[in-house]
Scaffold this motif. Structure first.
Motif, mmCIF file in Angstrom:
data_model
loop_
_atom_site.group_PDB
_atom_site.id
_atom_site.type_symbol
_atom_site.label_atom_id
_atom_site.label_comp_id
_atom_site.label_asym_id
_atom_site.label_seq_id
_atom_site.Cartn_x
_atom_site.Cartn_y
_atom_site.Cartn_z
ATOM 1 N N LEU A 125 -5.097 4.963 -9.387
ATOM 2 C CA LEU A 125 -5.201 4.051 -8.255
ATOM 3 C C LEU A 125 -5.096 4.806 -6.938
ATOM 4 O O LEU A 125 -4.501 5.889 -6.875
ATOM 5 C CB LEU A 125 -4.085 3.001 -8.325
ATOM 6 C CG LEU A 125 -4.083 2.101 -9.572
ATOM 7 C CD1 LEU A 125 -2.788 1.316 -9.643
ATOM 8 C CD2 LEU A 125 -5.287 1.162 -9.564
ATOM 9 N N ASP A 126 -5.656 4.223 -5.858
ATOM 10 C CA ASP A 126 -5.498 4.852 -4.551
ATOM 11 C C ASP A 126 -4.035 4.774 -4.126
ATOM 12 O O ASP A 126 -3.208 4.126 -4.769
ATOM 13 C CB ASP A 126 -6.437 4.238 -3.516
ATOM 14 C CG ASP A 126 -6.134 2.763 -3.227
ATOM 15 O OD1 ASP A 126 -4.949 2.362 -3.269
ATOM 16 O OD2 ASP A 126 -7.072 2.013 -2.942
ATOM 17 N N ARG A 127 -3.703 5.433 -3.030
ATOM 18 C CA ARG A 127 -2.296 5.572 -2.641
ATOM 19 C C ARG A 127 -1.608 4.227 -2.415
ATOM 20 O O ARG A 127 -0.508 3.988 -2.907
ATOM 21 C CB ARG A 127 -2.179 6.457 -1.395
ATOM 22 C CG ARG A 127 -2.397 7.926 -1.697
ATOM 23 C CD ARG A 127 -2.274 8.785 -0.452
ATOM 24 N NE ARG A 127 -2.292 10.190 -0.790
ATOM 25 C CZ ARG A 127 -3.393 10.901 -0.978
ATOM 26 N NH1 ARG A 127 -4.576 10.319 -0.851
ATOM 27 N NH2 ARG A 127 -3.322 12.181 -1.289
ATOM 28 N N GLU A 128 -2.261 3.348 -1.676
ATOM 29 C CA GLU A 128 -1.628 2.069 -1.353
ATOM 30 C C GLU A 128 -1.424 1.215 -2.600
ATOM 31 O O GLU A 128 -0.318 0.711 -2.858
ATOM 32 C CB GLU A 128 -2.467 1.308 -0.323
ATOM 33 C CG GLU A 128 -1.829 0.007 0.127
ATOM 34 C CD GLU A 128 -2.644 -0.706 1.199
ATOM 35 O OE1 GLU A 128 -2.342 -1.883 1.472
ATOM 36 O OE2 GLU A 128 -3.579 -0.097 1.751
ATOM 37 N N PHE A 133 1.870 -0.518 -7.429
ATOM 38 C CA PHE A 133 1.866 -0.580 -8.886
ATOM 39 C C PHE A 133 3.180 -0.038 -9.449
ATOM 40 O O PHE A 133 3.780 -0.632 -10.360
ATOM 41 C CB PHE A 133 0.684 0.226 -9.430
ATOM 42 C CG PHE A 133 0.627 0.296 -10.933
ATOM 43 C CD1 PHE A 133 0.060 -0.735 -11.672
ATOM 44 C CD2 PHE A 133 1.138 1.392 -11.609
ATOM 45 C CE1 PHE A 133 0.019 -0.673 -13.053
ATOM 46 C CE2 PHE A 133 1.098 1.456 -12.993
ATOM 47 C CZ PHE A 133 0.530 0.422 -13.714
ATOM 48 N N PHE A 134 3.650 1.085 -8.922
ATOM 49 C CA PHE A 134 4.878 1.694 -9.427
ATOM 50 C C PHE A 134 6.106 0.830 -9.132
ATOM 51 O O PHE A 134 7.104 0.903 -9.853
ATOM 52 C CB PHE A 134 5.062 3.094 -8.850
ATOM 53 C CG PHE A 134 4.015 4.072 -9.320
ATOM 54 C CD1 PHE A 134 3.815 4.292 -10.670
ATOM 55 C CD2 PHE A 134 3.219 4.750 -8.418
ATOM 56 C CE1 PHE A 134 2.842 5.178 -11.119
ATOM 57 C CE2 PHE A 134 2.248 5.634 -8.845
ATOM 58 C CZ PHE A 134 2.053 5.842 -10.206
ATOM 59 N N LYS A 135 6.032 0.018 -8.102
ATOM 60 C CA LYS A 135 7.127 -0.920 -7.825
ATOM 61 C C LYS A 135 7.155 -2.048 -8.856
ATOM 62 O O LYS A 135 8.201 -2.641 -9.112
ATOM 63 C CB LYS A 135 6.985 -1.510 -6.415
ATOM 64 C CG LYS A 135 7.212 -0.507 -5.289
ATOM 65 C CD LYS A 135 6.980 -1.156 -3.928
ATOM 66 C CE LYS A 135 7.131 -0.142 -2.800
ATOM 67 N NZ LYS A 135 6.840 -0.741 -1.470
ATOM 68 N N TYR A 155 1.066 10.620 -4.613
ATOM 69 C CA TYR A 155 1.721 9.443 -4.032
ATOM 70 C C TYR A 155 2.967 9.834 -3.241
ATOM 71 O O TYR A 155 3.731 10.711 -3.648
ATOM 72 C CB TYR A 155 2.126 8.458 -5.132
ATOM 73 C CG TYR A 155 0.955 7.906 -5.913
ATOM 74 C CD1 TYR A 155 0.038 7.035 -5.326
ATOM 75 C CD2 TYR A 155 0.760 8.264 -7.246
ATOM 76 C CE1 TYR A 155 -1.034 6.534 -6.042
ATOM 77 C CE2 TYR A 155 -0.313 7.760 -7.973
ATOM 78 C CZ TYR A 155 -1.199 6.902 -7.364
ATOM 79 O OH TYR A 155 -2.269 6.409 -8.073
ATOM 80 N N ALA A 156 3.170 9.163 -2.128
ATOM 81 C CA ALA A 156 4.357 9.427 -1.309
ATOM 82 C C ALA A 156 5.614 8.892 -1.969
ATOM 83 O O ALA A 156 6.713 9.402 -1.765
ATOM 84 C CB ALA A 156 4.190 8.804 0.079
#
Length: 356
Positions: A125-128, A133-135, A155-156
């Motif tokens: 997935l893109d960064r945003e 998604f990880f949340k 990812y940041a």
């Protein structure tokens, strides 16, 4: 423990993760429910909820703007408020937000953990979208440590647990033959006196078959034969035998009869199940240094890595290097990629995620 699969399990289609789950569910496993399309045969030790994709389901999905209504409906039938659940999703990124919404609406989110198994290599997935998604998930399970590092670099923020579970194979089927038995197998397949090379994959451009065929078109290796499995091509090339699709049960003998396995992928492979099948059968492996492949080959300790896989001369040099060797110096440590180790890893990941 609930497993949500886009494919029926057991699956009639050939695939690395469907094969792993088939082997897993036939033995000691920790899965209670499977949500998937109805299979032709069923595992007796799990409870099924079936998904469908008929005309009515498609219409409902368009109306409600959710493409997984059938799976969500199946999930609702399983969930009970007084129970805790671990929901395992394989490679289906799109369904996760809908699962989270359902759990929140029903007041189940605190009772559930979501594990996501990703069998690719690069961030999907893109960064945003990725950070959101990880949340939504509690744990991401990857095939290699290098893939984990690629996610960290991209990812940041990755605020969920990560685990690594390399692929595993049935080493009772995929194992090397003694010298005499290998010679006898070569004789039975009319390959006596040949250096046997093998390419085995789906015939898509990113799998690199054309790179290999270009070498044989040059007739650079007169005492060698190339076996091609998985391609329906019918080209007449000297030193090349197109075998088409081979049943899974027959694959081990082709790895065992081969001296060299070629893995010229032109994409970032997540792992490469055929690569460890070949390694386990004693093949000298030459592979593209892309994606998870370098880690699988222990960065060159278990096989020859091609730094620039689109370069035909690099493959030619690597093959010529092999032809000058007196023996295969690459040795696979015992049980490194065995299915039993995979089973232990899967059960550990499931047990660690339990809500008490």
């Amino acid at each position: 423990m609930i497993l949500i699969s886009q494919l029926e399990l057991p699956s009639s289609k050939i695939g690395s993760w469907t094969t792993l789950y088939k082997n897993y569910l036939e033995g000691n496993h920790n899965i209670d429910y499977i949500i998937c399309p109805e299979p032709e045969t069923k595992f007796e030790t799990v409870t099924y909820q079936y998904t469908s994709n008929n005309f009515i389901d498609k219409i409902k999905s368009k109306i409600y703007k959710k493409s997984h209504l059938s799976a969500l409906s199946a999930l609702k039938k399983i969930l009970k408020k007084e129970e805790n659940y671990n929901i395992q999703v394989v490679d289906n990124f799109k369904i996760v937000p809908d699962i989270v919404t359902l759990l929140q609406e029903k007041g189940f989110r605190e009772n559930c953990k979501i594990q996501f198994f990703y069998h690719g290599f690069p961030p999907f997935l893109d960064r945003e979208k990725g950070e959101q998604f990880f949340k939504n998930i509690d744990e991401m399970v990857l095939l290699t440590k290098d893939s984990y590092q690629a996610h960290l670099d991209f990812y940041a923020s990755v605020p969920c647990k990560f685990s690594i579970l390399p692929n595993g194979i049935d080493t009772s089927k995929f194992h090397p033959l003694e010298t005499l038995k290998k010679q006898q197998l070569k004789e039975s397949l009319h390959l006596t006196g040949k250096n046997v090379f093998l390419w085995c994959s789906q015939d898509r451009p990113k799998k690199g078959l054309d790179i290999v065929l270009e070498l044989w078109k040059k007739n650079s290796f007169p005492d060698c034969i190339l076996l091609v499995i998985g391609s329906s091509r019918n080209e007449n090339l000297p030193g090349v035998s197109f075998l088409g699709r081979i049943p899974n049960s027959d694959l081990p003998q082709y790895y065992q009869v081969s001296d060299v396995y070629l893995f010229p992928t032109l994409c970032q492979e997540g792992f490469g199940l055929s690569l460890i099948e070949a390694l386990s059968c004693g093949c000298y492996c030459i592979a593209s240094a892309l994606g998870g492949v370098p880690e699988v080959l222990h960065y060159g300790k278990l096989g020859k890595l091609i730094a620039n896989p689109n370069s035909i001369p690099e493959w030619e040099n690597a093959i010529n290097e092999y032809l000058t060797l007196s023996e295969n110096t690459y040795k696979l440590p015992k049980d490194l990629y065995s299915f039993e180790e995979w089973r232990k890893g899967m059960n550990h990941i499931i047990n660690e995620s339990k809500i008490f």
